[in-house]
Write a protein that holds these residues in place. Structure first.
Motif, PDB file in Angstrom:
ATOM      1  N   VAL A 115      78.336  60.794  35.638  1.00  0.00           N
ATOM      2  CA  VAL A 115      79.650  60.942  35.215  1.00  0.00           C
ATOM      3  C   VAL A 115      80.421  61.927  35.998  1.00  0.00           C
ATOM      4  O   VAL A 115      79.706  63.099  36.250  1.00  0.00           O
ATOM      5  CB  VAL A 115      79.893  61.132  33.790  1.00  0.00           C
ATOM      6  CG1 VAL A 115      81.309  61.334  33.222  1.00  0.00           C
ATOM      7  CG2 VAL A 115      78.971  60.213  32.675  1.00  0.00           C
ATOM      8  N   PRO A 116      81.459  61.724  36.588  1.00  0.00           N
ATOM      9  CA  PRO A 116      82.265  62.866  37.432  1.00  0.00           C
ATOM     10  C   PRO A 116      82.512  63.964  36.733  1.00  0.00           C
ATOM     11  O   PRO A 116      83.062  63.887  35.448  1.00  0.00           O
ATOM     12  CB  PRO A 116      83.517  61.923  37.961  1.00  0.00           C
ATOM     13  CG  PRO A 116      83.266  60.610  37.735  1.00  0.00           C
ATOM     14  CD  PRO A 116      82.312  60.378  36.660  1.00  0.00           C
ATOM     15  N   ASP A 117      82.562  65.011  37.186  1.00  0.00           N
ATOM     16  CA  ASP A 117      82.802  66.372  36.505  1.00  0.00           C
ATOM     17  C   ASP A 117      84.318  66.351  36.025  1.00  0.00           C
ATOM     18  O   ASP A 117      84.313  67.132  35.066  1.00  0.00           O
ATOM     19  CB  ASP A 117      82.517  67.413  37.492  1.00  0.00           C
ATOM     20  CG  ASP A 117      81.051  67.745  37.765  1.00  0.00           C
ATOM     21  OD1 ASP A 117      80.086  67.567  36.741  1.00  0.00           O
ATOM     22  OD2 ASP A 117      80.599  68.362  38.708  1.00  0.00           O
ATOM     23  N   ALA A 118      85.037  65.669  36.742  1.00  0.00           N
ATOM     24  CA  ALA A 118      86.557  65.706  36.460  1.00  0.00           C
ATOM     25  C   ALA A 118      86.819  65.008  35.180  1.00  0.00           C
ATOM     26  O   ALA A 118      87.975  65.015  34.335  1.00  0.00           O
ATOM     27  CB  ALA A 118      87.637  64.945  37.254  1.00  0.00           C
ATOM     28  N   VAL A 119      85.756  64.038  34.441  1.00  0.00           N
ATOM     29  CA  VAL A 119      85.806  63.441  33.230  1.00  0.00           C
ATOM     30  C   VAL A 119      85.198  64.525  31.977  1.00  0.00           C
ATOM     31  O   VAL A 119      83.847  64.669  32.193  1.00  0.00           O
ATOM     32  CB  VAL A 119      85.308  62.080  33.270  1.00  0.00           C
ATOM     33  CG1 VAL A 119      85.308  61.603  31.626  1.00  0.00           C
ATOM     34  CG2 VAL A 119      85.893  61.167  34.212  1.00  0.00           C
TER      35      VAL A 119
END
Length: 172
Positions: free
Chosen positions: A126-130
């Motif tokens: 999961v991207p850190d931005a999520v």
């Protein structure tokens, strides 16, 4: 990138839960967060088969990953083990590099010995931005919706499937 793990229990047999995981009609009903609508553009539930789904926020001021109020993702079914496991590899359709990259979503189903199903949902990459809290909250809500869906008269996969019930949170 990070990983989340959420588990719960659904009072329905693994076969019923599995069918709700691999049905486009079912996905459009239970996998959509509250306050959003779902459009399934493509859905071929077989290993290697593709899917494409859009979730649109009803709130006019919402910010989406793909468009003003919409998150669209696409991917493929990497592994399907009937009544046991669904593995999807997916990615958001976005121009934002912070939200890019593929994620793996694995749902593992285990018979709990009482006619119900223990469900483990693992999100990897999961991207850190999520925000992790959003993924975990959304996954718990989806498990609740899944349980309500499979216990309803709306979803009757076969006359021999008799399981009904609710998802119960099981935090790791």
């Amino acid at each position: 990138m990070y990983t989340t793990r959420v588990s719960g229990r659904v009072d329905a047999p693994c076969a019923v839960v599995y069918r709700a995981l691999v049905s486009a009609e079912a996905i459009a009903r239970w996998r959509v967060p509250d306050g959003m609508t779902c459009e399934v553009h493509e859905f071929e539930a077989r290993e290697g088969g593709g899917f494409r789904v859009s979730l649109t926020c009803e709130a006019p001021d919402a910010v989406g990953k793909s468009a003003a109020r919409t998150d669209t993702y696409h991917g493929r079914f990497a592994r399907l083990v009937p009544d046991r496991e669904v593995v999807e590899v997916l990615e958001f359709e976005t121009d934002d590099p912070a939200l890019g990259g593929t994620m793996t979503l694995t749902r593992t189903l285990t018979d709990d010995g009482t006619g119900g199903t223990d469900v483990v949902v693992l999100h990897e990459g999961v991207p850190d931005a999520v925000p992790a809290a959003g993924i975990e909250t959304g996954t718990r809500a989806a498990l609740e919706k899944l349980a309500r869906f499979v216990e309803s008269d709306i979803f009757s996969p076969s006359p021999t499937d008799q399981g009904h019930g609710r998802a119960r949170d099981r935090r790791p």
